[in-house]
Scaffold this active site. Structure first.
Site, PDB file in Angstrom:
ATOM      1  N   GLY A 146      60.829  88.464  41.476  1.00  0.00           N
ATOM      2  CA  GLY A 146      59.973  87.962  40.417  1.00  0.00           C
ATOM      3  C   GLY A 146      59.991  88.881  39.218  1.00  0.00           C
ATOM      4  O   GLY A 146      60.393  90.046  39.310  1.00  0.00           O
ATOM      5  N   GLN A 148      57.010  92.890  31.730  1.00  0.00           N
ATOM      6  CA  GLN A 148      58.067  93.765  32.238  1.00  0.00           C
ATOM      7  C   GLN A 148      59.290  93.764  31.328  1.00  0.00           C
ATOM      8  O   GLN A 148      60.145  94.640  31.444  1.00  0.00           O
ATOM      9  CB  GLN A 148      58.492  93.345  33.649  1.00  0.00           C
ATOM     10  N   CYS A 195      59.222  97.018  43.073  1.00  0.00           N
ATOM     11  CA  CYS A 195      59.062  96.423  41.753  1.00  0.00           C
ATOM     12  C   CYS A 195      60.245  96.827  40.880  1.00  0.00           C
ATOM     13  O   CYS A 195      60.700  97.979  40.936  1.00  0.00           O
ATOM     14  CB  CYS A 195      57.749  96.911  41.141  1.00  0.00           C
ATOM     15  N   LEU A 196      60.709  95.897  40.051  1.00  0.00           N
ATOM     16  CA  LEU A 196      61.816  96.198  39.152  1.00  0.00           C
ATOM     17  C   LEU A 196      61.442  97.269  38.125  1.00  0.00           C
ATOM     18  O   LEU A 196      62.327  97.934  37.587  1.00  0.00           O
ATOM     19  CB  LEU A 196      62.278  94.926  38.441  1.00  0.00           C
ATOM     20  N   HIS A 236      51.764  89.592  43.015  1.00  0.00           N
ATOM     21  CA  HIS A 236      52.391  90.748  42.358  1.00  0.00           C
ATOM     22  C   HIS A 236      52.620  90.473  40.871  1.00  0.00           C
ATOM     23  O   HIS A 236      52.262  91.287  40.018  1.00  0.00           O
ATOM     24  CB  HIS A 236      53.716  91.076  43.056  1.00  0.00           C
ATOM     25  N   GLU A 237      53.221  89.323  40.552  1.00  0.00           N
ATOM     26  CA  GLU A 237      53.558  89.034  39.157  1.00  0.00           C
ATOM     27  C   GLU A 237      52.319  88.718  38.315  1.00  0.00           C
ATOM     28  O   GLU A 237      52.243  89.109  37.151  1.00  0.00           O
ATOM     29  CB  GLU A 237      54.581  87.899  39.071  1.00  0.00           C
ATOM     30  N   HIS A 289      50.840  91.869  37.310  1.00  0.00           N
ATOM     31  CA  HIS A 289      51.530  92.410  36.127  1.00  0.00           C
ATOM     32  C   HIS A 289      50.926  91.848  34.846  1.00  0.00           C
ATOM     33  O   HIS A 289      50.682  92.592  33.891  1.00  0.00           O
ATOM     34  CB  HIS A 289      53.027  92.078  36.146  1.00  0.00           C
TER      35      HIS A 289
END
Length: 170
Positions: free
Chosen positions: A46, A51, A90-91, A132-133, A136
């Protein structure tokens, strides 16, 4: 379409709450397409708009194994059921992960790229990715759920890595 730069901690934009989208226009559709391509290139699950440096409430999630990527505009969780401990990465934290508590399942609503209002119930990886997203979009990072010691250690290493002082081996 374009591959966008994924912001890495300690980039301050990651801690800023994204703005609700009032109109789905070509710029939002282009952002979603660019985020799709960026997510595929990064081999992630995701990606939230902040991000990639954009403070708009857009996330994209890969619904593997189908390989479809879905854009969620103005997503919000409306209900959570149960709790489970999961390993999460996480990216924006390349090479790091931690154990966090997430819901067993969630109900959510969002707007799709055509402007349709969608309601879903998700479990397993999709519910985790949604939580999670959406975190963010609210300026919350997965490390905010970790102990202060572990959080500080990860941030310190990423800052050193970014400055080229230390190389993290994954």
């Amino acid at each position: 379409m374009a591959i966008l730069e994924i912001r890495i901690v300690p980039d301050p934009i990651l801690k800023i709450k994204a703005h609700k989208i009032k109109k789905i226009d070509d710029s939002i559709k282009t952002l979603a397409l660019d985020m799709f391509e960026t997510l595929q290139d990064a081999h992630g699950v995701g990606l939230a708009a902040n991000q990639v440096g954009v403070l708009k409430r857009v996330i994209v999630i890969s619904n593997a194994p189908e390989s479809d990527i879905v854009a969620y505009i103005n997503p919000e969780i409306t209900n959570r059921k149960g709790k489970r401990s999961v390993s999460e990465g996480c990216l924006s934290f390349p090479g790091y992960s931690g154990i966090v508590t997430r819901s067993i399942s969630v109900s959510a609503r969002y707007i799709d790229e055509a402007g349709g209002k969608i309601k879903i119930t998700a479990s397993d990886l999709l519910s985790q990715a949604l939580e999670h997203e959406i975190d963010h979009l609210n300026g919350i990072l997965f490390i905010d759920y970790l102990s202060k010691l572990k959080k500080d250690m990860i941030i310190k290493k990423l800052v050193k890595q970014k400055k080229g002082i230390e190389r993290v081996i994954v």
